[in-house]
Design an enzyme around this catalytic site. Sequence first.
Site, mmCIF file in Angstrom:
data_model
loop_
_atom_site.group_PDB
_atom_site.id
_atom_site.type_symbol
_atom_site.label_atom_id
_atom_site.label_comp_id
_atom_site.label_asym_id
_atom_site.label_seq_id
_atom_site.Cartn_x
_atom_site.Cartn_y
_atom_site.Cartn_z
ATOM 1 N N ASP A 58 -13.269 0.138 4.010
ATOM 2 C CA ASP A 58 -12.166 -0.402 3.198
ATOM 3 C C ASP A 58 -11.067 0.433 3.841
ATOM 4 O O ASP A 58 -11.172 0.732 4.734
ATOM 5 C CB ASP A 58 -12.602 0.615 1.937
ATOM 6 C CG ASP A 58 -11.866 0.326 0.838
ATOM 7 O OD1 ASP A 58 -10.956 -0.714 0.754
ATOM 8 O OD2 ASP A 58 -11.965 0.654 -0.399
ATOM 9 N N GLU B 99 -6.746 -1.810 6.446
ATOM 10 C CA GLU B 99 -5.416 -2.754 6.823
ATOM 11 C C GLU B 99 -4.472 -2.405 7.946
ATOM 12 O O GLU B 99 -3.936 -3.044 8.566
ATOM 13 C CB GLU B 99 -4.488 -2.758 5.471
ATOM 14 C CG GLU B 99 -5.016 -3.420 4.348
ATOM 15 C CD GLU B 99 -6.071 -2.692 3.628
ATOM 16 O OE1 GLU B 99 -6.975 -3.211 3.216
ATOM 17 O OE2 GLU B 99 -6.045 -1.294 3.551
ATOM 18 N N ASP C 233 -8.566 -4.872 -4.860
ATOM 19 C CA ASP C 233 -8.709 -4.167 -5.868
ATOM 20 C C ASP C 233 -7.847 -4.677 -7.341
ATOM 21 O O ASP C 233 -6.568 -4.550 -7.451
ATOM 22 C CB ASP C 233 -7.671 -2.755 -5.522
ATOM 23 C CG ASP C 233 -8.447 -1.948 -4.587
ATOM 24 O OD1 ASP C 233 -9.805 -2.126 -4.431
ATOM 25 O OD2 ASP C 233 -7.701 -1.139 -4.214
#
Length: 925
Positions: free
Chosen positions: A517, A520, A593
């Site tokens: 997770d 990015e 999300d």
Amino acid sequence: MASTTRTAALLLLLLLLQQSSVFSWKKEEFRNCNQTPFCKRARSRKPGSSNLVVTDVSINDGDLTAKLQPKNAGEAKEEQDEVVKPLILKLSAYQDGILRLKIDEDPSLDPPKKRFEVPDVVLPLFDEKKLWLQRVSTEVLDGDSAPSSIVYLSEAYEGVVRHDPFEVYVRKKGGDRVLSLNSHGLFDFEQLRKKKEDEDWEERFRSHTDTRPYGPQSISFDVSFYGANFVYGIPEHATSLALKATRGPGVEFSEPYRLFNLDVFEYLHDSPFGIYGSIPYMLSHGKAHGTSGFFWLNAAEMQIDVLGTGWDSESGIVLPSSQGRIDTLWMSEAGIVDAFFFVGPGPKDVMRQYASVTGTLAMQQFFATGYHQCRWNYRDEEDVEQVDSKFDEFDIPYDVIWLDIEHTDGKRYLTWDRAAFPHPEEMQNKLAAKGRHMVTIADPHIKRDESFYLHKEATQKGFYVKDATGKDFDGWCWPGASSYPDTLNPEIRSWWAEKFSFKNYVGSTPILYIWNDMNEPSVFNGPELTMPRDALHYGGVEHRELHNAYGYYFHMATSDGLLKRADGKDRPFVLSRSFFAGSQRNGAVWTGDNTADWDQFRVSVPMVLTLSLTGISFSGADVGGFFGNPEPELLVRWYQLGAYYPFFRGHAHHDTKRREPWLFGERNTELIREAIHIRYTLLPYFYTLFRQANTSGIPVVRPLWMEFPEDEATFNNDEAFMVGNSLLVQGIYTENAKHASVYLPGGQSWYDLRTGITYKGGVTHNLEVSEESIPAFQKAGTIIPRKDRSRRSSTQMVNDPYTLVIALNGSLAAEGELYVDDGKSFSFEQGAYMHRRFVFSDGKLTSSNIAPPASGKALFTSECVIERIIILGLSGAKSALVESANYRVDIESGPLNLRGRGSSAVLTIRKPNVRIKDDWTIKIL
């Protein structure tokens, strides 16, 4: 004192950031095009302004090479007051109708640095498919005053380099164009140069300053798709499958589609705003030409306009829709031009062509195709055990339970909170005894704690991304002060991979898999909540040049770690939030999300379909929505649809109410159980589709037009989708719905999946809907393999018998496939699998082997039998003859054994007891 104040401020910032309610999407936190200088400059350019010509064309090493320079070469650009250097152009042709165009600065002219070319995305074997050009045809085309160079691409297509003005396009031989670059003269390539004394290259956004030591280096150009009704692709955006125009009279969006990987909490639906992943790959489809694709291998920030009809009326460019062309403008902050043209002409042709460049889906373990249960966070071992036992108590199958960041020791990844999880191996072994698995999270931010061995090693070895001054980059994320491994470097990827060994990841077992997770990467105190663009990577590469691929390299390293852990024997499972082209080779992706509302539920379908079109076939959305508390009806509808996502996981934020399937009352528990059971009955079909994606690049779930490319009613439909070529599914996206309009493509009939009732194709049906199910249909002419016995997990289904569901077409014929292997290892790559084809024709059902000969290879076999055969669309027969064994079995007629009404034209052959590994024929008498 200043240091104390700064520390207190940072701690306050961290406290606020960890209260994720403050993370809801805020427009002012992120740049728009007008605040992004390269985008603003590119958008201001007028058609025809590039004024470039092609010179010095030759053949070198089987490629067409040339120089690209201003028409009046040698003259200075006013704004630069210096001579523009010629660029180097290289055009390469490949098998299967693929054209590759590269444009870069000339290294012999000594540019300030080498521009970044994205490594490890294009398959190493792709170059073996190059068609070595022997000669180039030079002709004057279409009334041009200057010649064009024409290269052979295939029997049907050729590539053309137009010399003056510069343009590259693919056309059918002697005929219509398919794809073009720079047909409107918008190409611009900002070359690296030395800074002048009076120049300010810095860029500022909010409180952040980007030093930009190499100055402007952006690239932009137009790409046109001919014979197109719609364009698709360029994920990730929470918007429609068919991309909307972003410029032109009356367009809905005024911002381009942004490709810039960002950690965006509670992202907006129906927006061109970029979120977690980026794939700069666009497809077009239309009735006139079919399907084509354009891929730009570039990992810098990108902005892409879809230009509507009449998009530049000021300059006289008006594009009537009858012309059948869609124009787009591609703008990137850095990198080079490394572009691929895919000519199709069919949808599946384009999928195979793209897969030949970036790879196919990694073959998944069988368990990964089942249901996953996740929450931020399951508190401790007792919580895990209770959740696990409740699934058994309520007869709900599942395969994987997940642990989020709170399971670690103070957000130090690859550790355990020993107060909450004192016996992690024992906890996992209990799951393993039921055939279940566990996934734990491992994010790229490493806690800057001198007592933490990962940080200590990375610091000593110099393995972190550097800031603009050359020091280890220090940003903030969940652990507080954090640094990030530079996984662009193969040595550092190998180092990270070693951390997943059982020796290094203490407490892990063979049934533990990984979730990446925040990759990015997410940096809470960074510009736009990510890493500064002037941070430095391996080889002096600026972060701006590779930003969109950072998560890809981290995902790759983690996947490699699980491979090493298993000595290359077992397939890894790694879920990633961030992605880039090629991520399909590393594992699964989810849409991030999302929020528990009907709009976000609805947009999950085009998001998953877009990922599928761009190679990421193993994807899904958080069932129920990550944020918020779904009302029971929404949750049930989401499970009913999510059961058909390739990746099927329920997940929720820690601030939400607990929402395990049994917490919403007896009736809702029953409905959710039924939805999950449907997924498990269809696992043999899903696994067969995963293998197809692994071998061909054709995705598991597909937009309707992929299966019905001539049916214009499917081109803009993103409420329904196909699972393989056999199932059509449509969600119910509104509260208290009593009816649903469902379009069933023409050319064949469709059978309701629950009742077997037949519906006509080519018609929009206004169907009554109930709480029990969503519209799902099997296409006439197909055969679907199922396993109907209820088990705790998929691994406990291995030896269960099969059911075949045969949906007959108007010719009373059907066919389908079944792929089976050991569900775990890589032995399938040596031929250890079974691949069967079932054909029903002339009153006979035949099973035959379609796997290549396994002589000298590893073998796989199964004693599983067919325990039931359901034939839809046939009535009247009383018995069947199993010809190979010469015995008869009875046939029952009547409705399907499911709730609700059923069609009378249904026959059921019970216990034919033929083995799936054998060739056999069953004749209807």
